[in-house]
Scaffold this active site. Structure first.
Site, PDB file in Angstrom:
ATOM      1  N   HIS A 165       0.811  -1.221   0.000  1.00 25.13           N
ATOM      2  CA  HIS A 165       0.000   0.000   0.000  1.00 25.13           C
ATOM      3  C   HIS A 165       0.845   1.273   0.000  1.00 25.13           C
ATOM      4  CE1 HIS A 165      -3.464   2.446   0.324  1.00 25.13           C
ATOM      5  NE2 HIS A 165      -4.227   1.624   1.008  1.00 25.13           N
ATOM      6  N   ASP A 385      -9.652  -4.489 -19.011  1.00 22.60           N
ATOM      7  CA  ASP A 385      -9.862  -5.415 -20.129  1.00 22.60           C
ATOM      8  C   ASP A 385      -8.506  -5.851 -20.684  1.00 22.60           C
ATOM      9  OD1 ASP A 385     -10.513  -6.752 -22.436  1.00 22.60           O
ATOM     10  OD2 ASP A 385     -11.720  -5.145 -23.295  1.00 22.60           O
TER      11      ASP A 385
END
Length: 459
Positions: A165, A385
């Protein structure tokens, strides 16, 4: 809650040895400092993300492992700090050695199909997601490697990734992953160019702390107590759905002046109240909701497009267990709204100053009364995608310690809602479910002004 869907009791997962995927071209060999917001101790953990993809006839013959591995190498040319190694410098300051060594990558094959995890998986069925979590944990998707592509026998695949993170927040991670998708589809010109510029969130000299940051209260704890975001032993994962009906009912519990609160504020208040009652704390004990606020829009001029570091702060809504138990839902909603409203540009700079003044090991109070809900309902991670179309599901999915994630869902009718991941021990999870059930049975507010309107800020 839905009952778990069936999982094949016997299946085979074949994993190859991890390998490093380096940038496709030479990249600068240098050291890059993280910002004073990035390198706080509270962000030194791994965030898991998972995307599920169905079989796509138009890419028959293409191997998702090879497509994604090649795209990763190309994307790391621009995002080359991800291919380096984190280390601590003087006074605990985190930096990246941009060595170009690469990202750990694992390919795997599993003899299961998406359909075997539930016929409603395309609509983000809670049972199906629970089943997939069990499967992914058992197959090691979260335990080995930074990036994992698991091919399924139906022609679909699972893309899993773990990110430290300190390198990026949710918006920064999404930026990187959309760039990865563009590379996989052959889009050579990235829509957003990455910008490092971490000095923008370094503390001023001299550092000025001008806010009271209760989110970093120094709680009494043994010196040997490790910094952790995992406050419970033997926790389990479960999901709770908030569709149109649930959100409408919760909103009806609020006084009129609060009913225009965001859906996220409403659900967060609900989760906070239910969780607090489920973990059986002393009535007079303080509990805190650390409100995740993306501060990019708080700066003037706005933060540069392409910055992929952490620009989140966590103002605290604080009250007692007794108050959450006895006061209406609107009380928690208003505490959360007040905490969020406190964030301005100077607040973020004050947090950076606090990190410098108290040292990089400053962290959130690691007590069970601390809670965070992170909103991924608008991150659009399912739109990533790789040539196989949009993901059936995309997001962090599992709760991490005292951090829950709120993710988008869609039912069989195409109605959009949210699902919250919860991490609690089994007995507390049962109490949580009961508290939520009881809240959803409450009678709507009659429109009278709630006493919660007069509460003072807990900041």
């Amino acid at each position: 809650m839905e009952a778990p869907s069936s999982i094949p009791l016997k299946y085979t997962v074949r994993r190859c040895e991890p390998q490093l995927v380096a940038p496709a071209k030479p990249t600068p060999y240098e050291q890059k400092l993280l910002s004073d917001i990035d390198d706080q101790a509270s962000l030194r953990f791994q965030v898991p993300l998972i995307n599920f993809y169905q079989y796509e006839p138009s890419v028959e013959g293409k191997d998702p492992v090879e497509v994604i591995r090649e795209a990763l190498a190309q994307t790391l040319v621009c995002y080359y700090p991800f291919a380096g190694r984190l280390r601590e410098g003087p006074n605990g300051k985190l930096m990246v050695d941009c060595t170009g060594e690469g990202v750990m990558f694992i390919k795997a094959d599993a003899d299961v199909t998406l359909e075997q995890f539930g016929e409603h998986f395309a609509h983000h069925s809670l049972a199906s997601m629970s089943s997939f979590i069990m499967f992914l944990v058992l197959t090691g998707c979260f335990k080995k490697g930074d990036t994992n592509v698991t091919r399924l026998k139906c022609g679909g695949f699972i893309f899993a990734l773990r990110l430290n993170h300190v390198m990026s927040d949710g918006a920064g991670l999404a930026q990187f992953l959309f760039a990865l998708g563009e590379m996989a589809r052959g889009v050579t010109t990235q829509l957003i160019s990455p910008i490092w510029e971490r000095h923008l969130l370094d503390a001023r000299h001299p550092a000025r702390i001008i806010f009271t940051h209760r989110e970093y209260d120094e709680m009494e704890a043994p010196v040997t107590t490790p910094i952790t975001i995992f406050p419970f032993d033997n926790p389990i994962q479960h999901f709770f759905s908030f569709g149109f009906a649930e959100v409408s009912l919760l909103r009806s519990l609020l006084p009129p002046y609060l009913r225009r609160c965001t859906t996220f504020e409403l659900i967060t208040a609900c989760l906070w109240s239910c969780r607090t009652l489920a973990i059986n704390l002393d009535p007079d004990e303080e509990v805190r909701m650390l409100c995740v606020v993306n501060a990019r829009s708080k700066f003037n001029p706005s933060f540069p497009s392409g910055y992929y570091g952490n620009v989140f702060v966590f103002p605290a809504a604080i009250t007692t267990v007794k108050s959450l138990r006895e006061k209406p839902l609107g009380y928690a909603v208003e505490l959360i709204k007040q905490a969020k409203a406190s964030v301005i540009e100077e607040y973020v700079k004050s947090v950076a100053a606090l990190m410098v003044a108290r040292g990089k090991r400053i962290h959130f109070p690691h007590v069970i009364g601390t809670y965070i809900v992170s909103d991924f309902t608008k991150a659009e991670l399912e739109d990533i995608d790789f040539r196989w179309g949009k993901a059936v599901f995309g997001g962090p999915m599992i709760a991490v310690g005292f951090i829950s994630f709120l993710m988008p869902t869609e039912n069989k009718k195409g109605e959009v809602g949210s699902v919250a991941s919860i991490c609690l021990p089994a007995p507390a999870m049962e109490r949580f479910a009961k508290e939520l059930e009881n809240m959803l049975k409450q009678q709507p507010s009659e429109g009278k002004k709630s006493k919660s309107k007069s509460i003072s800020s807990a900041l």
